[in-house]
Motif scaffolding. Structure first.
Motif: not given
Length: 120
Positions: A21, A23, A25, A72, A74-77
């Motif tokens: 994964s 992530a 930001s 995804d 929506a999950k910034n992933t």
């Protein structure tokens, strides 16, 4: 400034699976193309898989049919599902975010990498 943080690496036996994964930001994640790269000891960094902002994917021939990239927003992933792992998949895996901004230029961001070791 974009920050990317990978996770999910580890030690796995040949034939096993892992899911990486990444992530993000600090940015509008959905507008970036995303990619996974890897670098084995003594070798150059190579492209593993990419996914565009429109979710079009591409994978290297060496992992085609075994690895799947997905995102995804929506999950910034962004994910890399790795199946049927082989010892030659052993490497540090890096996440990348890329976008060409007209009039500004390319923007490339990298994560710190996560180690994947395939060994019995």
């Amino acid at each position: 400034q974009v920050q990317l943080v990978e996770s999910g690496g580890g030690l796995v036996q040949p034939g096993g699976s892992l899911r990486l994964s990444c992530a993000a930001s600090g940015t509008i994640f959905s507008i970036y193309s995303l990619g996974w790269y890897r670098q084995a000891p003594g070798k150059q960094r190579e492209l593993v898989a990419t996914i565009t902002s429109g979710s079009t994917t591409s994978t290297a021939d060496s992992v085609k049919g075994r690895f799947t990239i997905s995102r995804d927003n929506a999950k910034n992933t962004v994910y890399l599902q790795m199946n049927s792992l082989k010892p030659e998949d052993t490497a540090v895996y890096y996440c990348n975010a890329h976008k060409l901004f007209p009039g500004v230029g390319d923007r490339d961001y990298w994560g710190q990498g996560t180690q994947v070791t395939v060994s019995s």
